[in-house]
Design an enzyme around this catalytic site. Structure first.
Site, PDB file in Angstrom:
ATOM      1  N   PHE A 161      29.427  80.193  41.132  1.00 44.20           N
ATOM      2  CA  PHE A 161      29.472  79.524  42.425  1.00 44.20           C
ATOM      3  C   PHE A 161      28.273  79.948  43.292  1.00 44.20           C
ATOM      4  O   PHE A 161      27.145  79.886  42.846  1.00 44.20           O
ATOM      5  CB  PHE A 161      30.832  79.747  43.080  1.00 44.20           C
ATOM      6  CG  PHE A 161      31.969  79.155  42.273  1.00 44.20           C
ATOM      7  CD1 PHE A 161      32.241  77.798  42.326  1.00 44.20           C
ATOM      8  CD2 PHE A 161      32.731  79.943  41.420  1.00 44.20           C
ATOM      9  CE1 PHE A 161      33.270  77.237  41.559  1.00 44.20           C
ATOM     10  CE2 PHE A 161      33.752  79.402  40.654  1.00 44.20           C
ATOM     11  CZ  PHE A 161      34.013  78.045  40.726  1.00 44.20           C
ATOM     12  N   SER A 162      28.498  80.417  44.532  1.00 45.96           N
ATOM     13  CA  SER A 162      27.379  80.632  45.456  1.00 45.96           C
ATOM     14  C   SER A 162      26.466  81.786  45.080  1.00 45.96           C
ATOM     15  O   SER A 162      25.376  81.920  45.651  1.00 45.96           O
ATOM     16  CB  SER A 162      27.903  80.831  46.879  1.00 45.96           C
ATOM     17  OG  SER A 162      28.334  79.609  47.426  1.00 45.96           O
ATOM     18  N   THR A 163      26.860  82.608  44.142  1.00 40.13           N
ATOM     19  CA  THR A 163      25.923  83.601  43.609  1.00 40.13           C
ATOM     20  C   THR A 163      24.662  82.911  43.105  1.00 40.13           C
ATOM     21  O   THR A 163      23.570  83.498  43.094  1.00 40.13           O
ATOM     22  CB  THR A 163      26.597  84.393  42.470  1.00 40.13           C
ATOM     23  OG1 THR A 163      27.782  85.008  42.974  1.00 40.13           O
ATOM     24  CG2 THR A 163      25.685  85.468  41.913  1.00 40.13           C
ATOM     25  N   THR A 164      24.800  81.647  42.718  1.00 33.31           N
ATOM     26  CA  THR A 164      23.669  80.848  42.228  1.00 33.31           C
ATOM     27  C   THR A 164      22.565  80.736  43.272  1.00 33.31           C
ATOM     28  O   THR A 164      21.372  80.647  42.914  1.00 33.31           O
ATOM     29  CB  THR A 164      24.150  79.435  41.838  1.00 33.31           C
ATOM     30  OG1 THR A 164      25.320  79.544  41.020  1.00 33.31           O
ATOM     31  CG2 THR A 164      23.083  78.664  41.101  1.00 33.31           C
ATOM     32  N   LYS A 165      22.910  80.738  44.553  1.00 36.24           N
ATOM     33  CA  LYS A 165      21.903  80.557  45.603  1.00 36.24           C
ATOM     34  C   LYS A 165      20.848  81.663  45.581  1.00 36.24           C
ATOM     35  O   LYS A 165      19.659  81.412  45.792  1.00 36.24           O
ATOM     36  CB  LYS A 165      22.574  80.510  46.977  1.00 36.24           C
ATOM     37  CG  LYS A 165      23.470  79.304  47.205  1.00 36.24           C
ATOM     38  CD  LYS A 165      24.035  79.335  48.615  1.00 36.24           C
ATOM     39  CE  LYS A 165      24.940  78.145  48.893  1.00 36.24           C
ATOM     40  NZ  LYS A 165      26.214  78.205  48.136  1.00 36.24           N
TER      41      LYS A 165
END
Length: 420
Positions: free
Chosen positions: A86-90
């Site tokens: 999820f937002s770890t991707t950012k």
């Protein structure tokens, strides 16, 4: 790890047959409390699995994994297992942009439109790369971007739609771009390099670091190492009409309601639950660089080790010290208009919260479901945690109690290590 003990020794287990899904790996002895708590998260009675990796001045001090990669508890978690983070991707996608900046292909102070001409419309001509990276572009809203499930899978069309739309009337103020952030970075990178974010993560990060644990979407070897999420996926539903109709102009005194409206605009996406579930989720077949990163813990820790150590790890220079200094600098301390709290945004990263940690030198990105990665240049620490055991109770940018507790124990163990 020259002085490592096995993960089972760190838990106080010294004999007996290893059952499937049992705690595996090793750690520095002073990090035994970290490993012990990690082992409690994925005991034989728990669902799912996960992995944790920590580096200190680039050297591994924790590398452990446990539990299962599937609902049937038949596939043990392995060191190279990857899952949707999820937002770890950012944080990973942002590091790609910093690689481009490091080579002079992108200037943080330049308008995004100087690289992406289609972006320079509807009042966005002056928005800079720096503002884009620090969630100050005013493009957080997902409203009216997606009309059907297929729209959500067409990442190039979504880049184009975001480029054409006007920003919110508060440019320069932070507002978490929960879903749109990845497509905006990908659109910028595509105009600079001609490549999509999946290929850029592979070529700019994974290959130089010698890891197969950093992917956007489907890994090159397919689903062999993939652990589907187990538990509740994000509560993404179409925005209720009541909240969609609210605005600061019409209800200026209801500050909390206005923040709620922006939160809904940024995070509630129609059809999202349809593409994120299943053994082979549809989201793996697109590029959604805010969401569909598939990472291993040791790959995240190695990536962030470069940031924690002036841009270099194990003889591989990923970034110059000057670029590390630039990306480490806080861009805004203002309250985030979407989340409603101070995020201390750097260029693509937020402050890394941890239990008992009061500093502001650690930063990275956490994601829904509990995964996350961060670097702390002040101590040389880097951290990566991944799990497919999705918890319902989340902090605003996705972390849960597990990652905050693990990170706090890591800081405590590192203080003990520095005293030796």
């Amino acid at each position: 790890m020259a002085t490592a003990i096995s993960a089972r020794q760190a838990q106080g287990v010294t004999n007996g047959q290893l059952p499937p899904g049992a705690l595996n790996g090793d750690a520095h002895p002073l990090f035994a409390p970290v490993v012990s708590y990690f082992g409690q998260l994925f005991n034989p009675g728990s669902r799912g699995g996960g992995a944790l990796a920590v580096r200190w001045h680039g050297r591994p001090v924790v590398d452990v994994w446990a539990g299962f990669a599937d609902r049937r508890l038949s596939q043990p978690w392995e060191r190279d297992t990857v899952t949707i983070c999820f937002s770890t991707t950012k944080g990973v996608a942002s590091t790609v942009i910093h690689r481009l900046a490091d080579r002079g292909l992108v200037d943080y102070g330049a308008p995004v439109a100087s690289y992406w001409p289609e972006f320079g419309v509807a009042g966005k001509q002056a928005i800079t790369v720096r503002q884009l990276l620090s969630h100050q572009a005013g493009l957080h809203s997902m409203t009216d971007l997606v009309q059907c499930r297929e729209d959500l899978l067409n990442h190039i069309a979504l880049e184009d739609r975001l480029a054409a739309r006007p920003p919110d009337p508060w440019p320069g103020h932070p507002g978490y771009h929960a879903i749109t952030f990845g497509w905006l970075l990908a659109g910028l990178a595509r105009r600079v390099t001609g490549l999509g974010m999946a290929e850029l993560v592979r070529g700019e990060l994974a290959q130089p670091l010698g890891t197969d644990g950093l992917c956007i979407g489907m890994p090159s070897d397919g689903l062999r190492r993939f652990a589907p999420p187990i538990g509740r996926t994000p509560p993404v539903r179409p925005i209720p009409r009541l909240f969609a109709s609210l605005s600061a102009r019409s209800m200026p005194t209801l500050k909390k309601v206005e923040v709620t409206r922006r939160f809904l605009e940024a995070l509630y996406v129609p059809y999202f639950d349809e593409i994120i579930t299943g053994l082979s989720p549809l989201v793996l077949n697109t590029e959604m660089p805010s969401v569909n990163g598939l990472f291993s813990a040791h790959a995240l820790a190695k990536l962030y080790a470069t940031i924690a150590n002036d841009g270099e790890v194990e003889g591989v220079r990923l970034l110059s010290p000057e670029t590390v200094t630039a990306l480490s600098t806080i861009q805004t301390r203002a309250h985030d208009a979407v989340i409603g709290m101070r995020m201390n945004w750097r260029m693509g990263y937020h402050r890394a919260g941890a239990q008992g940690y009061r500093g502001d030198t650690a930063f990275g990105h956490y994601g829904f479901g509990g995964s996350g990665g961060w670097a702390d240049p002040a101590t040389g620490l880097s951290f990566g945690f991944v799990t497919n055991d999705v918890k319902l109770i989340q902090a605003p940018v996705g972390g849960d109690h597990r990652i905050f507790r693990l990170a706090g124990l890591v800081f405590r163990s590192a203080r003990a290590l520095r005293r030796t």
